[in-house]
Design a protein around this motif. Structure first.
Motif, mmCIF file in Angstrom:
data_model
loop_
_atom_site.group_PDB
_atom_site.id
_atom_site.type_symbol
_atom_site.label_atom_id
_atom_site.label_comp_id
_atom_site.label_asym_id
_atom_site.label_seq_id
_atom_site.Cartn_x
_atom_site.Cartn_y
_atom_site.Cartn_z
ATOM 1 N N ALA A 144 54.864 43.311 86.676
ATOM 2 C CA ALA A 144 56.356 44.171 86.072
ATOM 3 C C ALA A 144 55.595 45.095 85.195
ATOM 4 N N SER A 145 56.274 46.272 84.897
ATOM 5 C CA SER A 145 56.510 47.207 84.646
ATOM 6 C C SER A 145 55.148 48.350 85.425
ATOM 7 N N GLN A 146 54.004 47.985 85.845
ATOM 8 C CA GLN A 146 52.993 48.979 86.025
ATOM 9 C C GLN A 146 53.075 49.895 87.232
ATOM 10 N N THR A 147 52.533 50.200 87.182
ATOM 11 C CA THR A 147 53.053 51.455 88.839
ATOM 12 C C THR A 147 51.240 51.859 89.409
ATOM 13 N N ALA A 148 51.146 51.517 90.820
ATOM 14 C CA ALA A 148 50.369 51.891 91.642
ATOM 15 C C ALA A 148 50.123 52.408 92.872
ATOM 16 N N VAL A 149 49.233 52.402 93.622
ATOM 17 C CA VAL A 149 48.697 52.839 94.533
ATOM 18 C C VAL A 149 49.269 51.648 95.749
ATOM 19 N N LYS A 194 50.574 43.340 105.067
ATOM 20 C CA LYS A 194 50.017 42.877 104.315
ATOM 21 C C LYS A 194 48.929 44.231 103.416
ATOM 22 N N VAL A 195 48.820 44.166 101.864
ATOM 23 C CA VAL A 195 48.384 45.435 101.439
ATOM 24 C C VAL A 195 46.527 45.222 101.185
ATOM 25 N N THR A 196 46.166 45.564 101.453
ATOM 26 C CA THR A 196 44.760 45.743 101.538
ATOM 27 C C THR A 196 44.126 46.811 100.656
ATOM 28 N N GLN A 197 44.617 46.725 100.203
ATOM 29 C CA GLN A 197 43.314 47.562 98.333
ATOM 30 C C GLN A 197 44.953 48.000 97.387
ATOM 31 N N ILE A 198 44.331 48.256 96.480
ATOM 32 C CA ILE A 198 45.431 48.736 95.122
ATOM 33 C C ILE A 198 45.063 49.041 93.900
ATOM 34 N N ARG A 199 45.505 50.288 93.364
ATOM 35 C CA ARG A 199 44.793 51.034 93.250
ATOM 36 C C ARG A 199 45.709 51.040 92.412
ATOM 37 N N LEU A 200 45.149 52.042 90.829
ATOM 38 C CA LEU A 200 45.591 52.681 89.534
ATOM 39 C C LEU A 200 44.598 54.286 89.342
ATOM 40 N N TYR A 201 45.838 55.098 89.619
ATOM 41 C CA TYR A 201 45.578 56.443 89.162
ATOM 42 C C TYR A 201 45.313 56.498 87.800
ATOM 43 N N ASN A 202 44.523 57.410 87.517
ATOM 44 C CA ASN A 202 44.400 58.007 86.274
ATOM 45 C C ASN A 202 43.692 59.702 86.181
ATOM 46 N N GLY A 203 44.535 61.005 86.670
ATOM 47 C CA GLY A 203 44.794 61.754 86.795
ATOM 48 C C GLY A 203 44.048 61.859 88.702
ATOM 49 N N GLU A 204 42.755 62.487 89.662
ATOM 50 C CA GLU A 204 42.137 62.449 90.583
ATOM 51 C C GLU A 204 42.042 60.701 90.597
ATOM 52 N N LYS A 205 41.058 60.486 89.440
ATOM 53 C CA LYS A 205 40.726 59.433 90.153
ATOM 54 C C LYS A 205 41.620 57.582 89.839
ATOM 55 N N TYR A 206 40.912 57.206 90.604
ATOM 56 C CA TYR A 206 41.187 55.767 90.272
ATOM 57 C C TYR A 206 40.679 54.446 90.375
ATOM 58 N N GLU A 207 41.326 53.075 89.817
ATOM 59 C CA GLU A 207 40.432 52.047 89.589
ATOM 60 C C GLU A 207 41.231 50.602 90.742
#
Length: 919
Positions: free
Chosen positions: A335-340, A315-328
């Motif tokens: 589709a088309s997005q990158t994520a952590v 199960k995915v517990t959290q999805i992060r969108l990074y921008n440099g070293e920071k994320y939201e």
């Protein structure tokens, strides 16, 4: 709620992922800063020399002024939502760069005007073409040159050495008419527009005759590669490039079904595992489950024509969108997005999720192997475990443990990567490591055709495989084929043989190095309708390859490099002489008033350290760049072979002999006698034409597999004694290779007679408690609801089993899964139960005990933990998997039940007989 709403709006916008690729010091980070500044992602541009670049977030990157880890940022140019991936430029981190290519929509190849097209530039271009990535070219550092001559020189070099479809798109170009003509020559659709404009009398030299979407379509189809010139540091040509870039981009359509591709695995500052993905279809939300296909414990052992797998859902517990070293954090991505993704323990770089099947394999791999050692106070198991964590983030490290030599090895690209590895081990684990000088990775091939036969026929097993081994072209790798008809061998068995051919790293017979550059063809094979299992063909296939190699004329290969050397003109003679001494070759390709350039080729083993020598005698004015150029004949093969001292017949992991059954018993037949005993005739004549396959009759010591009556007789004679007598006093269990074997003789307490003879050592079975518990599906399910109840059920099961065995059983549980922090031992049934101390795992405790006991006791360890198995085995213990132990327990329980029923039947038979009426 605002964040969720913001996420929904973002998901409606398609993202375009674009990566910048370049040789080190070409100005890639500076161009990234320009793109992010003009795209509104940053308010102020940073600089590498000021150590404040937005994407150089790691301390090592700032200190060295190079990009080491691929990172992402988000910007908007011309209404296009871009995800920028900054990739490493140093050749030592080319594997990190290649992992990002699989998720790019577009690539920007950055070239230094001072260096022009280097060998590494050619490699990057080949990678972009291999992955079919539409590309732009930006020639940087043009501020170092006056006039347009250098621009024309570099453009000519680009078109001649990379592609003649690289066109000068700069708006200030004085050759607009030439560009229109070149565009027309690159694409039929553009040609039609060009001709139509000429017919209408329009200005065919004006680029506006082509609609932007048509040019964008040509770029997307890799028919045109726009090229721009400028200086990222001075800002020259940047507005023109970034102003036009969005016009040539096109968004992709994605399916509604979920799919994703993993391109990286990392850990955040708290050590939490992060899986970096590009969503290629559908969407993914927090709390959604992601399915992973993992090999089943009994993979390929059941005769199936495909590798057996099991599906594990996490199960995915959290999805992060990074921008440099920071994320939201967001609730979903589309589709088309990158994520952590957080919360996942599985997943490797290159792996596909959802409809994305398979795993992408890297082509840029390390060529040097190093032995790694740590401080004496750090256990080898801990060092190996720490390195395995880094290997998960950088799979090219290929961490391995040599059980025979008790050594840890890693594959690395060069000196810079070695420094980074040392730094990471110290920073993250507090361990100072040392590495030896390293050695190149050799390969082996054959110079002539060979015919290999593998036969595997222990009692109640059967498989025979015939293979044709042929030399291939340099760089062709291993090619597997079949010319065997399904009328002669069932399709499922053929597929299984092909799987076994490709799944293993087959070792050569000169140095034990992996084989390459040959074609292996399946030409004959035989199965038994009743006694053949999947594992039989694995053994027969491996032995057939090995037996063929033993007959062939083997050739040793070593890696070569293309080299490019820039140096003062006065040193040309010395460098050419050096290259000759290094078993290489070179020629002067550029000769100017003060400087020169030499291009050549040499073995990596001789030229790998030449950079330091060149810098020394040139006073720092000489530079060399190396680029892998495939494997070729080893320049000092005999010396290497003698140094390795490899004995192919002593390699028990790669056997060339075969196993036959004759006269009721199995026998091992040496590789050079296999042809006398094989059950099928050769399927290939001397001219390699296919020949009919038929069973060999007569001759040799075996005229074929035993008939049903003989097999039954052999089976009964061999196994009858195992089922006779009472339970324990007659037989003892000896753990060998993960399966119980029976040895005759009585027991005396915990001292037993073993297969090796009168071995009076104490026998101890250590069980990794939770590892075995989770290997049992019922107990694992029970543990989800009540761990204490599951643990008690396991102890009851192990206690019943121990009642039928000799020796001691010690079950070890990790303390962190149980209340209480003090280590202590309890007695349960007939077994000892150990709860480890706080911060001590079960495998650490078992490894400590195995090390303490040494050879004083006969120790067996039951676990499926990979590292624990390696370390325990290396320290002299027998090792069995958790599943094997569970199977042994089940078999023992079944045998006791059968014996009980048999005894009850014998007890009542006389009574029943006495009550029968007389005839």
């Amino acid at each position: 709620m605002e964040e969720n709403k913001r996420t929904e709006n973002r998901n409606e916008d398609k993202q375009i992922t674009i990566g910048i690729l370049a040789h080190v010091d070409a100005g890639k980070t500076t161009l990234s800063e320009q793109l992010l500044f003009h795209g509104g992602a940053i308010r102020k541009m940073g600089r590498v020399d000021h150590q404040d670049a937005f994407l150089d977030t790691d301390e090592m990157e700032r200190q060295r002024g190079i990009t080491i880890f691929a990172k992402e940022a988000r910007a908007t140019l011309g209404g296009r939502h871009l995800i920028l991936l900054d990739t490493p430029g140093h050749v030592d981190f080319s594997a990190e760069m290649e992992r990002t290519l699989g998720i790019l929509d577009y690539g920007i190849l950055l070239i230094s005007a001072a260096d022009g097209v280097t060998e590494y530039t050619k490699t990057l271009w080949r990678m972009l073409r291999l992955h079919q990535i539409p590309s732009f070219v930006f020639v940087n550092k043009m501020d170092m040159f006056e006039g347009s001559s250098r621009r024309e020189e570099v453009l000519a070099q680009l078109r001649s050495e990379l592609s003649d479809q690289i066109l000068d798109f700069c708006p200030d170009s004085h050759k607009a008419g030439e560009l229109c003509e070149q565009l027309a020559m690159c694409d039929e659709g553009l040609l039609e527009l060009y001709l139509a404009a000429q017919e209408k009398g329009e200005d065919a030299d004006d680029r506006s005759i082509f609609p932007e979407e048509r040019i964008a379509e040509a770029v997307r189809g890799q028919k045109v590669f726009p090229c721009y010139f400028g200086s990222a540091l001075k800002g020259q040509g940047i507005e023109e490039f970034l102003g036009e870039l969005p016009r040539w981009l096109a968004e992709k359509d994605h399916p509604d079904t979920f799919g994703a591709r993993i391109y990286k695995v990392s850990r955040d500052e708290k050590g939490q595992r992060q899986v970096h993905v590009r969503i290629t279809g559908g969407s993914l939300s927090v709390r959604d489950e992601v399915a992973f296909e993992t090999p089943a414990d009994n993979a390929s052992d059941n005769g199936s024509d495909t590798m057996q797998t099991r599906t594990v859902r996490e199960k995915v517990t959290q999805i992060r969108l990074y921008n440099g070293e920071k994320y939201e954090t967001v609730q979903s991505v589309s589709a088309s997005q990158t994520a952590v993704l957080c919360g996942l323990t599985l997943g490797e770089a290159g792996m596909g999720l959802g409809f994305e099947e398979g795993e992408s394999k890297p082509t840029l791999t390390p060529l040097l192997s190093y032995r790694i050692s740590g401080p004496d106070e750090v256990p080898a198991s801990q060092l190996l475990s720490d390195l395995k964590i880094l290997e998960e983030e950088s799979p090219e490290l290929s961490i391995s443990y040599d059980e025979e030599k008790k050594q840890i090895h890693a594959l690395l690209m060069g000196e810079v990567q070695i420094e980074i590895l040392r730094h990471l081990m110290q920073k993250r684990f507090g361990v100072d490591i040392s590495l030896d000088e390293g050695e190149v990775l050799y390969r082996e091939t054959i110079a002539d055709t060979a015919y290999g036969v593998g036969h595997f026929e222990p009692l109640r097993h059967y498989a025979e495989v015939h293979l044709l081994l042929e030399p291939g072209e340099r760089g062709s790798g291993l090619v597997f084929a079949t010319r065997l008809s399904s009328d002669l061998l069932a399709t499922n068995w053929k597929r299984l043989i092909m799987t076994h051919l490709s799944e293993k790293v087959h070792r050569g017979v000169l140095t034990g190095s992996p084989i390459t550059d040959m074609k292996i063809t399946l030409v004959a094979g035989k199965a038994h309708p009743k006694h053949t299992e999947g594992g039989d063909f694995r053994q027969a296939t491996y032995r057939a390859v090995r037996q063929g190699l033993m007959q062939a004329e083997s050739v040793l290969l070593e890696p070569y490099c293309r080299l490019q050397i820039s140096l003062p003109k006065s040193l040309v003679g010395r460098v050419l002489t050096d290259l000759d001494k290094l078993s290489g070759s070179g020629e002067v390709t550029v000769m100017e008033e003060e400087s020169a350039q030499i291009s050549g080729r040499a073995p990596l083993s001789t030229v790998r350290n030449y950079a330091g020598e060149l810098a020394s005698f040139s006073g720092g004015r000489g530079r060399i760049s190396l680029q892998y150029d495939g494997y070729d004949l080893c320049h000092n093969a005999q010396e290497v072979i003698l140094q390795k001292g490899y004995d192919p017949q002593a390699d028990t992991r790669n056997r060339a002999d075969s196993v036959f059954t004759a006269y009721g018993s199995s026998q091992i037949v040496p590789w050079d006698e296999v042809f006398e005993h094989m059950h099928l005739e050769k399927a290939v004549k001397e001219d390699t034409d296919p020949a009919p396959v038929k069973q060999q009759t007569g001759g040799g010591r075996s005229s074929g597999y035993a008939g049903e009556d003989e097999l039954k007789e052999i089976f009964e004679r061999t196994f009858k004694s195992s089922w006779e007598g009472t339970r324990r006093p007659q037989q003892d269990t000896v753990f060998v290779g993960g399966k119980p074997e029976k040895s005759a003789g009585s027991t005396d307490g915990s001292k037993q007679r073993t297969k090796e003879g009168n071995d009076e050592r104490e026998q101890i079975l250590y069980v990794d408690g939770y590892n075995v518990l989770h290997a049992d599906p019922k107990l694992a399910e029970m543990a989800k609801e009540n761990m204490d109840r599951a643990r008690e059920a396991l102890l009851n099961m192990l206690g019943d089993y121990q009642g039928t065995q000799s020796g001691r059983m010690v079950v070890v549980f990790d303390a962190y899964r149980r209340d209480g922090q003090q280590a202590h031992t309890e007695k349960s049934h007939t077994i000892e139960v150990v709860y480890t101390a706080r911060n001590e795992t079960a495998d650490m405790y078992i490894e400590k005990e195995v090390n303490r006991l040494g050879r004083k006791a006969k120790v067996t360890v039951a676990t499926s933990d990979g590292v624990e198995r390696i370390v325990s085995s290396a320290r002299g213990a027998q090792v069995i998997s958790a599943r094997s132990l569970l199977e042994m327990i089940a078999d023992t329980k079944k045998r006791l039940q059968e014996e009980y029923l048999q005894s009850q039947k014998s007890l009542f038979n006389p009574v029943i007989a006495s009550r029968r009426p007389e005839k």
